[in-house]
Write a protein that holds these residues in place. Structure first.
Motif, PDB file in Angstrom:
ATOM      1  N   MET A 112      50.172  39.757 -47.046  1.00 49.56           N
ATOM      2  CA  MET A 112      50.392  40.847 -46.124  1.00 49.56           C
ATOM      3  C   MET A 112      48.905  41.372 -45.905  1.00 49.56           C
ATOM      4  O   MET A 112      48.244  41.550 -46.769  1.00 49.56           O
ATOM      5  CB  MET A 112      51.286  42.084 -46.555  1.00 49.56           C
ATOM      6  CG  MET A 112      52.076  42.507 -45.337  1.00 49.56           C
ATOM      7  SD  MET A 112      52.545  44.242 -45.998  1.00 49.56           S
ATOM      8  CE  MET A 112      51.697  45.314 -45.252  1.00 49.56           C
ATOM      9  N   ALA A 113      48.447  41.586 -44.482  1.00 50.78           N
ATOM     10  CA  ALA A 113      47.142  41.977 -44.290  1.00 50.78           C
ATOM     11  C   ALA A 113      46.989  43.468 -44.732  1.00 50.78           C
ATOM     12  O   ALA A 113      48.022  44.289 -44.435  1.00 50.78           O
ATOM     13  CB  ALA A 113      47.086  41.996 -42.845  1.00 50.78           C
ATOM     14  N   ILE A 114      46.073  43.926 -45.315  1.00 51.02           N
ATOM     15  CA  ILE A 114      45.670  45.164 -45.786  1.00 51.02           C
ATOM     16  C   ILE A 114      45.022  45.981 -44.872  1.00 51.02           C
ATOM     17  O   ILE A 114      43.917  45.627 -44.301  1.00 51.02           O
ATOM     18  CB  ILE A 114      44.992  45.059 -47.226  1.00 51.02           C
ATOM     19  CG1 ILE A 114      45.960  44.313 -48.255  1.00 51.02           C
ATOM     20  CG2 ILE A 114      44.512  46.333 -47.848  1.00 51.02           C
ATOM     21  CD1 ILE A 114      45.159  44.069 -49.403  1.00 51.02           C
ATOM     22  N   ALA A 115      45.307  47.326 -44.751  1.00 55.10           N
ATOM     23  CA  ALA A 115      44.637  48.068 -43.821  1.00 55.10           C
ATOM     24  C   ALA A 115      43.479  48.715 -44.519  1.00 55.10           C
ATOM     25  O   ALA A 115      43.476  48.729 -45.685  1.00 55.10           O
ATOM     26  CB  ALA A 115      45.487  49.254 -43.717  1.00 55.10           C
ATOM     27  N   GLN A 116      42.274  48.926 -43.769  1.00 54.73           N
ATOM     28  CA  GLN A 116      41.268  49.556 -44.415  1.00 54.73           C
ATOM     29  C   GLN A 116      41.550  50.837 -45.295  1.00 54.73           C
ATOM     30  O   GLN A 116      42.524  51.625 -44.762  1.00 54.73           O
ATOM     31  CB  GLN A 116      40.010  49.727 -43.128  1.00 54.73           C
ATOM     32  CG  GLN A 116      39.791  48.475 -42.720  1.00 54.73           C
ATOM     33  CD  GLN A 116      38.291  48.855 -41.737  1.00 54.73           C
ATOM     34  OE1 GLN A 116      37.495  49.201 -42.072  1.00 54.73           O
ATOM     35  NE2 GLN A 116      38.846  48.395 -40.687  1.00 54.73           N
ATOM     36  N   PRO A 117      40.684  51.137 -46.263  1.00 52.59           N
ATOM     37  CA  PRO A 117      41.086  52.326 -47.016  1.00 52.59           C
ATOM     38  C   PRO A 117      41.374  53.782 -46.521  1.00 52.59           C
ATOM     39  O   PRO A 117      41.816  54.545 -46.877  1.00 52.59           O
ATOM     40  CB  PRO A 117      40.138  52.250 -48.088  1.00 52.59           C
ATOM     41  CG  PRO A 117      39.443  50.887 -48.020  1.00 52.59           C
ATOM     42  CD  PRO A 117      39.553  50.407 -46.560  1.00 52.59           C
ATOM     43  N   ALA A 118      40.602  54.086 -45.275  1.00 51.05           N
ATOM     44  CA  ALA A 118      40.551  55.398 -44.813  1.00 51.05           C
ATOM     45  C   ALA A 118      41.879  55.577 -43.852  1.00 51.05           C
ATOM     46  O   ALA A 118      42.107  56.801 -43.533  1.00 51.05           O
ATOM     47  CB  ALA A 118      39.587  55.903 -44.325  1.00 51.05           C
ATOM     48  N   VAL A 119      42.699  54.636 -43.481  1.00 52.20           N
ATOM     49  CA  VAL A 119      43.694  54.732 -42.555  1.00 52.20           C
ATOM     50  C   VAL A 119      45.124  55.442 -43.021  1.00 52.20           C
ATOM     51  O   VAL A 119      45.457  56.313 -42.607  1.00 52.20           O
ATOM     52  CB  VAL A 119      44.118  53.422 -41.921  1.00 52.20           C
ATOM     53  CG1 VAL A 119      45.101  53.432 -40.954  1.00 52.20           C
ATOM     54  CG2 VAL A 119      42.777  52.496 -41.408  1.00 52.20           C
ATOM     55  N   LEU A 120      45.257  54.823 -44.174  1.00 48.28           N
ATOM     56  CA  LEU A 120      46.699  55.477 -44.563  1.00 48.28           C
ATOM     57  C   LEU A 120      46.794  56.769 -45.602  1.00 48.28           C
ATOM     58  O   LEU A 120      47.418  57.606 -45.086  1.00 48.28           O
ATOM     59  CB  LEU A 120      47.679  54.394 -45.203  1.00 48.28           C
ATOM     60  CG  LEU A 120      47.959  53.286 -44.429  1.00 48.28           C
ATOM     61  CD1 LEU A 120      48.667  52.170 -45.167  1.00 48.28           C
ATOM     62  CD2 LEU A 120      48.719  53.872 -43.132  1.00 48.28           C
ATOM     63  N   PRO A 121      45.965  56.939 -46.591  1.00 51.24           N
ATOM     64  CA  PRO A 121      46.212  57.890 -47.307  1.00 51.24           C
ATOM     65  C   PRO A 121      46.086  59.074 -46.905  1.00 51.24           C
ATOM     66  O   PRO A 121      45.005  59.354 -45.868  1.00 51.24           O
ATOM     67  CB  PRO A 121      45.413  57.673 -48.446  1.00 51.24           C
ATOM     68  CG  PRO A 121      45.061  56.304 -48.416  1.00 51.24           C
ATOM     69  CD  PRO A 121      45.018  55.773 -46.945  1.00 51.24           C
ATOM     70  N   GLU A 122      46.436  60.173 -47.330  1.00 48.93           N
ATOM     71  CA  GLU A 122      46.169  61.749 -46.641  1.00 48.93           C
ATOM     72  C   GLU A 122      44.677  62.007 -47.031  1.00 48.93           C
ATOM     73  O   GLU A 122      44.087  61.580 -48.083  1.00 48.93           O
ATOM     74  CB  GLU A 122      47.045  62.782 -47.709  1.00 48.93           C
ATOM     75  CG  GLU A 122      48.671  62.709 -47.344  1.00 48.93           C
ATOM     76  CD  GLU A 122      48.994  63.619 -46.193  1.00 48.93           C
ATOM     77  OE1 GLU A 122      48.090  64.339 -45.682  1.00 48.93           O
ATOM     78  OE2 GLU A 122      49.950  63.956 -45.908  1.00 48.93           O
ATOM     79  N   ALA A 123      43.794  62.587 -45.982  1.00 49.62           N
ATOM     80  CA  ALA A 123      42.452  62.625 -46.407  1.00 49.62           C
ATOM     81  C   ALA A 123      42.245  63.583 -47.353  1.00 49.62           C
ATOM     82  O   ALA A 123      43.025  64.587 -47.649  1.00 49.62           O
ATOM     83  CB  ALA A 123      42.047  63.324 -44.971  1.00 49.62           C
ATOM     84  N   GLY A 124      40.997  63.560 -47.844  1.00 49.76           N
ATOM     85  CA  GLY A 124      40.532  64.445 -48.937  1.00 49.76           C
ATOM     86  C   GLY A 124      40.025  65.369 -48.033  1.00 49.76           C
ATOM     87  O   GLY A 124      39.951  65.386 -47.050  1.00 49.76           O
ATOM     88  N   PRO A 125      39.437  66.391 -48.935  1.00 48.17           N
ATOM     89  CA  PRO A 125      39.200  67.699 -48.174  1.00 48.17           C
ATOM     90  C   PRO A 125      37.805  67.474 -47.348  1.00 48.17           C
ATOM     91  O   PRO A 125      37.326  68.404 -46.628  1.00 48.17           O
ATOM     92  CB  PRO A 125      38.984  68.532 -49.384  1.00 48.17           C
ATOM     93  CG  PRO A 125      38.736  68.028 -50.543  1.00 48.17           C
ATOM     94  CD  PRO A 125      39.375  66.482 -50.416  1.00 48.17           C
TER      95      PRO A 125
END
Ligand code: HEM
Ligand code: MG
Length: 298
Positions: A1-14
């Motif tokens: 499965m193709a992986i999204a770049q790291p900043a796209v999915l997780p809730e943002a840091g502060p």
């Protein structure tokens, strides 16, 4: 499965950094930097395990087409919207770098490292540092992000292209807004709540959401299904200079952005978003963030 770049999915840091760049020199050197950024970040994250440093690179349409990797059928440039005092300019850009983490200094350091070898090849059009403000409030003092998709599954469904050659990729919309807080603060709380469509203290949707409120303009349904996007916006700026919201969102389809923008800027039914009387977009652009695999294949 193709992986999204790291900043796209997780809730943002502060802390976040949003950089829009134009390529004015050697394209190959710039692409090499884009490809090596993720390896550099992996090393930095090993050295600083609590930083949760994440980045995504996305590309404007003309620049992406010049890379000859094919073009998602829907990919279009941002077009200017609105008229009179309520307008959204289209300001373009070849590359968007979106970084977020728990450390302002590492965001700054990452951009420094990225730019150093290619400084003569790049013109930076906008460099904006965002920060989480109070209990996730925008500077208009309303909680921002309440209705954002929460689980990883929901966020993937909304943000990522599912199948085909661009799977794992995502469309990105960016607009930097400058607020007029003195004008906003002249409204009493009840009037402000009618402009947003939610309560100020605890972000509960009003029983009767006014059609021209912000929520009334962007909480859209088509054939009974809600149009969703994954927002990564944060407040930015200084107290005495420009300040406001750096709006950024990811979606598997550009259609959702277009529908929301048309509705906000009066192009659906003639009504425009009342919030736009108190904040003004000074930039606007669309980008495409390819999957990690596609980025590495450039
Ligand atoms: C919701 C603020 C621009 C799309 C909200 C909410 C606030 C807010 C306070 C309610 C809480 C929440 O659900 O997050 C702002 C500000 C903006 C801005 C201050 C600019 C200065 C935009 C733009 C778009 C957008 C440009 C899209 C084109 C949305 C969506 C929701 C939302 C989809 C959730 C609606 C729902 O499902 O109820 N925004 N927003 N916003 N906003 Fe914005
Ligand atoms: Mg809703």
């Amino acid at each position: 499965m193709a992986i999204a770049q790291p900043a796209v999915l997780p809730e943002a840091g502060p802390f976040a950094l949003y950089v829009v760049m134009k390529v004015i020199g050697g394209k190959d050197a710039v692409i090499a930097q884009c490809k090596s950024l993720h390896h550099r970040l992996a090393t930095l994250n090993e050295q600083q395990p609590d930083a949760n440093l994440r980045a995504s690179m996305a590309f404007g349409k003309a620049f992406w087409q010049s890379l000859e990797k094919g073009c998602p059928a829907e990919f279009d440039d941002f077009t200017p919207l609105g008229d009179g005092d309520i307008t959204a300019p289209a300001t373009g850009g070849d590359i968007l770098l979106h970084i977020n983490s728990s450390r302002h200094d590492l965001n700054f350091y990452t951009l420094r490292c990225f730019l150093e070898p290619v400084a003569k090849d790049i013109e930076v059009l906008d460099e904006t540092y965002g920060f989480k403000y109070l209990d996730s409030r925008d500077m208009i003092d309303f909680v921002d992000g309440t209705e954002n998709p929460k689980t990883t599954e929901a966020r993937s469904d909304v943000a990522l292209i599912k199948d085909g050659e661009f799977a794992g990729g995502s469309f990105v919309m960016v607009q930097r807004f400058v607020h007029n807080l003195p004008a906003w603060n002249r409204l009493n709380i009840q009037a402000q709540e009618k402009v947003i469509g939610r309560t100020k203290l605890d972000s509960v949707e009003l029983e009767d959401v006014p059609a021209a409120s912000h929520v009334g303009r962007v909480d859209l349904k088509e054939e009974g299904k809600g149009l969703k996007i994954v927002r990564h916006s944060l407040p930015y700026g200084t107290v005495t200079g420009d300040h406001g919201l750096l709006f950024i969102a990811y979606c598997h389809t550009q259609h959702n952005f277009n529908a929301m923008l048309k509705s906000m800027y009066g192009e659906t039914d003639g009504q425009s978003d009342q919030m736009l009387r108190f904040t003004k977009a000074v930039t606007g652009a669309y980008f495409f963030a390819p999957s990690v695999e596609m980025l590495e294949s450039l």
